[in-house]
Design an enzyme around this catalytic site. Structure first.
Site, mmCIF file in Angstrom:
data_model
loop_
_atom_site.group_PDB
_atom_site.id
_atom_site.type_symbol
_atom_site.label_atom_id
_atom_site.label_comp_id
_atom_site.label_asym_id
_atom_site.label_seq_id
_atom_site.Cartn_x
_atom_site.Cartn_y
_atom_site.Cartn_z
ATOM 1 N N SER A 128 0.815 -1.223 0.006
ATOM 2 C CA SER A 128 0.023 -0.042 -0.068
ATOM 3 C C SER A 128 0.927 1.273 -0.128
ATOM 4 O O SER A 128 0.330 2.433 -0.179
ATOM 5 C CB SER A 128 -0.949 0.100 1.071
ATOM 6 O OG SER A 128 -0.317 -0.027 2.314
ATOM 7 N N LYS A 159 -6.549 3.578 8.641
ATOM 8 C CA LYS A 159 -5.542 4.564 7.913
ATOM 9 C C LYS A 159 -6.244 5.912 7.828
ATOM 10 O O LYS A 159 -5.480 6.998 8.296
ATOM 11 C CB LYS A 159 -5.256 4.199 6.414
ATOM 12 C CG LYS A 159 -4.412 2.995 6.416
ATOM 13 C CD LYS A 159 -4.195 2.370 5.023
ATOM 14 C CE LYS A 159 -3.263 1.255 5.003
ATOM 15 N NZ LYS A 159 -3.149 0.865 3.584
#
EC number: 3.4.21.53
Lengths: 116, 779
Positions: free
Chosen positions: B675, B718
Site C-alpha cells: 500500500s 488509515k
C-alpha cells in the site's frame, strides 16, 4: 514358708493358749466361767490387778494307755493365760472358785448393787 | 542358762522363729518318732533345728544348724504316712550335745535368753528396716495395699518384729538361719537391713526393667488395638484402605455419571488396573489422574442456548459501542443457530488492533447465549503436545489445553475463545496450527483426539471464537476455516464516547471514588485522547484515565472534600508532559517527501516516505527495514516514472545520471505491504521534479507498472490515523470508496477524499505544481 499368726498369741506371747470364758453379771458381782478341762487345779493360778482378773496355768497331757498312737490332736497344752478386764476395781472383791466338770467357776463378789 | 533335752525335728528348707506359728509336714521316720515323743510329753515341746544342708535325708547332730527354736505342737493331724503339725516357736536354743539318736534324735539344748539390747543405733536401724520392708512389700506386691505398720502393729520388740517380717518377706533359707543365729537385737537388725537393702535394690532394678518392657509392650499393644479399630471402622464403611476408598469413590462416581459406552469401558478398565496396582507404583497417580479426567469431562453435559435475538442485541449494545458490522454478523449467526440447531458452528475470528474489545465481544456472545466462557491464549505456543496433550507413556503427561479448557467449563458446548491465533509458533516440536486445524474443522472435531485422553471427544458443539491482531501470520488453511470479522480502531470521537460510556465510570469506581468526586469534561477528554494516547483501541486510554482517578483518590484520601474537575491544563500535573503531538504533520515538506498511510497492528499511522537523488549515484537504494513487497513497490514506482518522464516533465539527464535513495523512517519497525506504492511514486516524482508534495495530504494504494492504483486494506484505520494527524486530504484507490462508509460521519466531513484510479490522479492531487502544469497543458 507359711506361718500362721494368731493374734491372741501375739497379744500374750509368753502364753501358748487362752482358755475360752463366759462372763455373767450376777446380783453380787460377777461370775466367770472358764473352759479348763484337763487342767489340774494346782496348776491354776488366779490373781487380781486393778480391774483385771488374771487366770494362768498349765495344762499337762497324760498318757491314757500304753502303746497308743497319736492320730489327731486339737487340744492346746502347756502354758495358758487369760486376762479379763472389768468395769470396776476388783481389789476388795471376794473371790470364790469352784472347779466342776472341767469348768472353773470364779465368783467375784463386790459390794451389793445400790437399790437392786 | 537352762539346759533341757528335747526330741528334735530337723527342718530342710525353713526356719521356726520364736513367737511364730509354723505348719509343718513331717514325713521322715525319725522326725515322726520325735513328734510322737513330743506329743506324748505333758508339755508337747519339741526342738526344731534347721539343717545346714537341706539335701541331707538323715541328718545327724552335725548336719544341724547351731541354733534352733523350742516350740510347742499346738495341733496335729495324721494324713497317710505324714504327720501335719502346727508348731508355735517359744524360744531360741543352742544345741549342746546329743542325748539320743535312735529311734529319733534328741538333743540337749541351752535356752538362750531373749536379747534386750537398746540404744540409738538400734532405734535408727529399726526405723530404716521398717521403711525398707515397707518399700519391699510395695515392690513385690504393689497391688496389696497393706502397710508394714499394719502388719507389725501388735508387736513391740524390734526383734519380734524382725521375726515377724521373715514371714512376710521371702528371705532365703540361709538368711533366715543367720537371722535366727543373731544373739542381739542389733545384730538381727543389721542382718535384716543388709538383706532388705540388697533385696530392694534388686527389686527396683527389676521393676525398672519390667516397666520399660511394659511401656514397650503397652505401646505395641496400643498400636495394635488402634489398628484393629481402624480396620474395623474401614470394614464397616467398606473401605479396606485409603487407596481402596479412593477407588471405590471413583467407581461410585463412574456409576453415577452418564458416560458414553466407549468411555465407560475405558474407565472401567483403568479402574480395575488401579485396584490391582500398589499405590506406590509410578503409574498409580497417572492412572488415577486419567480416570478423574475421564469422569470430569462433560461428555454429555450441555447448557441450553438462549436464542433470544432481541435480548442478544441488547446485551451486545450494552457491552460495546458501535462495532455495527460485528454485532450484525453475530446476530445473524445466532439466528441460524436458532433455525437450524444442527448446523455446524462456523468459527468466528475477530481481527483488530489491541484494545478494541475482541475478547470482550466474545464474552458478550457467551453471556447472550447463556454459554460458559473459557479463554485460552495461543500466543507463543510452540508445542503441538501443549494443545493436544502428551501420550500417557510420558512422565508428567497432561491433557492438552483444549481438553483442559473443556474440563474447566464443565459443559461440552462452551464458548471457547482462542486468543492470539496469529501468534502461534511453529518449530521442531510440531506445528500447533496443524493441530488447531483438526480442532476447528467441523468435519473432524466431532471426534477430536487428545493424546492423553486417547478417547474421541466431540468438540462440534463448542462455539469457537478466535482473535488476532493481523491475518498475515495466520496460516492459510487455518484462516480458511474461520470467518473473519474485523474490529477496526476507533476514531477520537468514538473513543470519547467509549470513555464516557464505559471507561470513566469504571475507573472512578475502581479508585474508590464516586462520580461526583471526579469529573472529566469533554474538552479534557479529547485533549487526553489526542495528546496522551495514540492507539487504535482504548486500552491505553483506560490506563490513563485510571491514573487520573488514582491521583484524585490520593487527594481525597489526604482529606480533600471538594469535587475535582480535571481541566486540560491540569493534565500535565497529573500525567506529566504530553506524550504525542497533534501537529505530527510536518509543516513544510521538502521536495522528495510524501505522507503515506500505513496500517499497523496498533491501528493506522502516518508514514513519511523520503526520496533523494544521488548525483553520480547508481541504481535504487532502499532503507528503513522494508520488506520484499515494499521493495518491489518501490521498484515498480521507479520504473513507472522512468517510463513516463515526458509526462511529468522529469529531466531525462537527471534520471540517467543520479541514483535514488528511498528511506522510510521509524527504521526499527519492519514495514511491508504494497500500500505504500503510490506514496513512493509521489515521493520519487517530487524528488525528480523538485516540486514539494502538499503537507496536508496523505495517501495509500498499490501501484502497478502501468500506473493503475489498486485497492488496499485497513482503510478505516488509515483514515482515522490521518484524521488524528490533522491531514485534510486523503488520496485513496477508487475501489476503496465503499470502505468510506465505515467511517464516522464527522471524519468523513472533515476530510477531503481523492479517489484515484491511476497514479497520475494521485500525483496531480498531491503535488500542486504538477497540477498546475497539467492544467496548463490541458488549457
Amino acid at each position: 514358708m507359711q506361718v500362721l499368726i494368731n493374734s491372741e498369741d501375739r497379744a500374750y506371747p509368753e502364753c501358748i493358749w487362752q482358755p475360752p470364758a463366759d462372763i455373767y453379771r450376777i446380783e453380787q458381782g460377777w461370775l466367770v466361767k472358764l473352759d479348763l478341762a484337763g487342767v489340774r487345779s494346782e496348776d491354776i493360778h488366779l490373781s487380781i490387778q486393778g480391774q483385771h482378773l488374771i487366770i494362768q496355768g498349765l495344762r499337762r497331757d497324760w498318757i491314757v494307755e500304753a502303746g497308743q498312737q497319736y492320730y489327731s490332736m486339737e487340744i492346746a497344752y502347756n502354758r495358758f493365760k487369760r486376762v479379763i478386764e472389768f468395769p470396776n476395781h476388783l481389789e476388795h472383791a471376794r473371790i470364790t472358785t469352784q472347779y466342776r466338770d472341767g469348768m472353773l467357776l470364779i465368783w467375784l463378789k463386790t459390794a451389793p448393787q445400790g437399790g437392786v | 542358762m537352762e539346759h533341757s533335752t528335747y526330741p528334735t525335728l530337723p527342718l530342710k528348707n525353713t526356719v521356726l522363729f520364736p513367737h511364730l506359728v509354723l505348719p509343718l509336714s513331717v514325713g521322715r521316720s525319725g522326725s515322726i518318732a520325735a513328734v510322737e515323743t513330743a506329743l506324748a510329753s505333758e508339755d508337747k515341746l519339741i526342738a526344731v533345728f534347721p539343717q545346714t544342708n537341706p539335701r541331707t535325708e538323715e541328718p545327724t547332730e552335725d548336719d544341724l544348724f547351731r541354733f534352733g527354736t523350742v516350740g510347742i505342737i499346738k495341733k496335729m493331724a495324721r494324713s497317710g504316712d505324714t504327720v501335719q503339725i502346727l508348731v508355735q516357736g517359744i524360744e531360741r536354743v543352742e544345741r549342746l550335745e546329743v542325748a539320743q539318736s535312735e529311734p529319733y534324735l534328741s538333743l540337749k539344748v541351752a535356752t538362750l535368753s531373749e536379747p534386750s539390747d537398746t540404744g540409738t543405733e538400734i532405734e535408727a536401724l529399726h526405723r530404716t528396716v521398717i521403711e525398707l520392708a515397707g518399700r519391699m512389700i510395695e515392690l513385690v506386691q504393689p497391688q496389696v495395699q497393706v502397710s508394714i505398720h499394719h502388719i507389725i502393729s501388735d508387736v513391740e520388740k524390734p526383734l519380734h518384729q524382725i521375726y515377724l517380717l521373715t514371714s512376710v518377706l521371702s528371705l532365703d533359707f540361709d538368711k533366715e538361719k543367720e537371722l535366727l543365729g543373731a544373739s542381739t537385737q542389733a545384730e538381727a537388725l543389721h542382718l535384716m537391713y543388709r538383706y532388705l537393702n540388697h533385696e530392694v535394690q534388686v527389686l527396683e532394678v527389676r521393676q525398672k526393667i519390667t516397666s520399660t518392657a511394659q511401656t514397650e509392650i503397652d505401646k505395641k499393644q496400643r498400636e495394635y488395638v488402634l489398628r484393629q479399630q481402624l480396620e474395623a471402622i474401614q470394614e464397616e464403611l467398606g473401605e479396606k484402605n485409603p487407596e481402596q476408598a479412593e477407588i471405590s469413590e471413583l467407581r461410585r462416581r463412574m456409576e453415577e455419571t452418564e458416560l458414553p459406552e466407549l468411555v465407560r469401558k475405558e474407565v472401567e478398565k483403568e479402574l480395575t488396573r488401579l485396584e490391582r496396582m500398589p499405590s506406590a507404583a509410578p503409574d498409580y497417580q497417572l492412572t488415577r489422574g486419567y480416570v478423574e479426567l475421564a469422569l470430569e469431562l462433560p461428555w454429555n453435559k450441555t447448557t441450553e442456548d438462549r436464542l433470544d435475538l432481541k435480548r442478544a442485541r441488547e446485551i451486545l449494545d450494552e457491552d460495546h459501542f458501535d462495532l455495527e458490522d460485528v454485532k450484525e454478523r453475530i446476530i445473524e449467526h445466532l439466528a441460524v443457530m436458532k433455525l437450524n440447531p444442527e448446523a455446524k458452528s462456523p468459527i468466528l475470528c475477530f481481527v483488530g488492533p489491541p484494545g478494541v474489545g475482541k475478547t470482550s465481544v466474545g464474552q458478550s456472545i457467551a453471556r447472550a447465549l447463556g454459554r460458559k466462557f473459557e479463554r485460552m491464549s495461543l500466543g507463543g505456543l510452540h508445542d503441538e503436545a501443549e494443545l493436544r496433550g502428551h501420550r500417557r507413556t510420558y512422565i508428567g503427561a497432561m491433557p492438552g489445553r483444549i481438553v483442559r479448557a473443556i474440563r474447566r467449563a464443565g459443559y461440552k458446548n462452551p464458548l471457547l475463545m482462542l486468543d492470539e491465533i496469529d501468534k502461534l509458533g511453529r518449530d521442531f516440536r510440531g506445528d500447533p496450527a496443524a493441530a488447531l486445524l483438526e480442532v476447528l474443522d467441523p468435519a473432524q472435531n466431532v471426534e477430536f483426539h487428545d493424546n492423553y485422553l486417547d478417547l474421541p471427544f466431540d468438540l462440534s458443539k463448542v462455539f469457537f471464537v478466535t482473535t488476532a491482531n493481523t491475518l498475515d501470520t495466520i496460516p492459510r488453511p487455518l484462516l480458511d476455516r474461520m470467518e473473519v470479522l474485523r474490529l477496526p480502531g476507533y476514531s477520537d470521537e468514538e473513543k470519547q464516547h467509549i470513555a464516557r460510556r464505559y471507561l470513566i465510570g469504571r475507573q472512578i469506581r475502581e479508585a474508590g471514588l464516586s462520580e461526583i468526586q471526579l469529573s472529566i469534561p469533554d474538552e479534557t477528554l479529547s485533549y487526553l485522547i489526542r495528546r496522551y494516547t495514540r492507539e487504535a483501541g482504548v486500552r491505553e486510554l483506560e490506563r490513563v484515565l485510571g491514573r487520573i482517578a488514582r491521583k484524585v483518590a490520593t487527594q481525597v484520601a489526604a482529606g480533600q472534600t471538594q469535587p475535582v474537575t480535571v481541566t486540560p491544563k491540569e493534565l500535565v500535573e497529573l500525567l506529566g508532559p504530553e506524550r504525542f503531538f497533534a501537529e505530527e504533520v510536518r509543516q513544510q515538506l521538502p521536495p522528495g517527501v510524501a505522507a503515506g498511510l500505513a496500517w499497523t497492528e496498533a491501528g493506522g499511522d502516518i508514514l513519511y516516505v523520503e526520496a533523494a537523488l544521488l548525483p553520480e549515484g547508481k541504481g535504487l537504494t532502499l532503507t528503513g527495514q522494508l520488506g520484499n513487497i515494499m521493495q518491489e513497490s518501490a521498484k515498480a514506482a521507479q520504473s513507472y516514472l522512468w517510463s513516463h518522464t515526458e509526462e511529468f516533465k522529469i529531466n531525462q539527464k537527471t534520471v540517467r545520471e543520479s541514483g535514488v535513495h528511498i528511506h522510510v523512517p521509524a527504521g526499527a519497525i519492519p514495514k511491508d505491504g504494497p500500500s505504500a506504492g503510490v506514496t513512493m511514486a509521489t515521493a520519487l516524482t517530487s524528488a525528480y521534479t523538485h516540486w514539494p508534495v502538499r503537507n496536508d495530504t496523505a495517501m495509500t494504494g498499490e501501484i502497478t507498472l502501468s500506473g493503475l492504483v489498486l485497492p488496499v486494506g485497513g482503510i478505516k484505520e488509515k483514515v482515522l490515523a490521518a484524521h488524528r494527524g490533522g491531514i485534510r486530504q486523503v488520496i485513496l484507490p477508487k475501489e476503496n470508496e465503499k470502505d468510506l462508509r465505515e467511517l464516522p460521519e464527522h471524519v468523513r466531513q472533515s476530510i477531503q477524499f481523492i479517489l484515484a484510479e491511476r497514479i497520475e490522479e494521485v500525483l496531480t492531487a498531491a503535488i500542486p505544481e504538477l497540477n498546475r502544469l497539467h492544467n496548463r497543458g490541458a488549457a
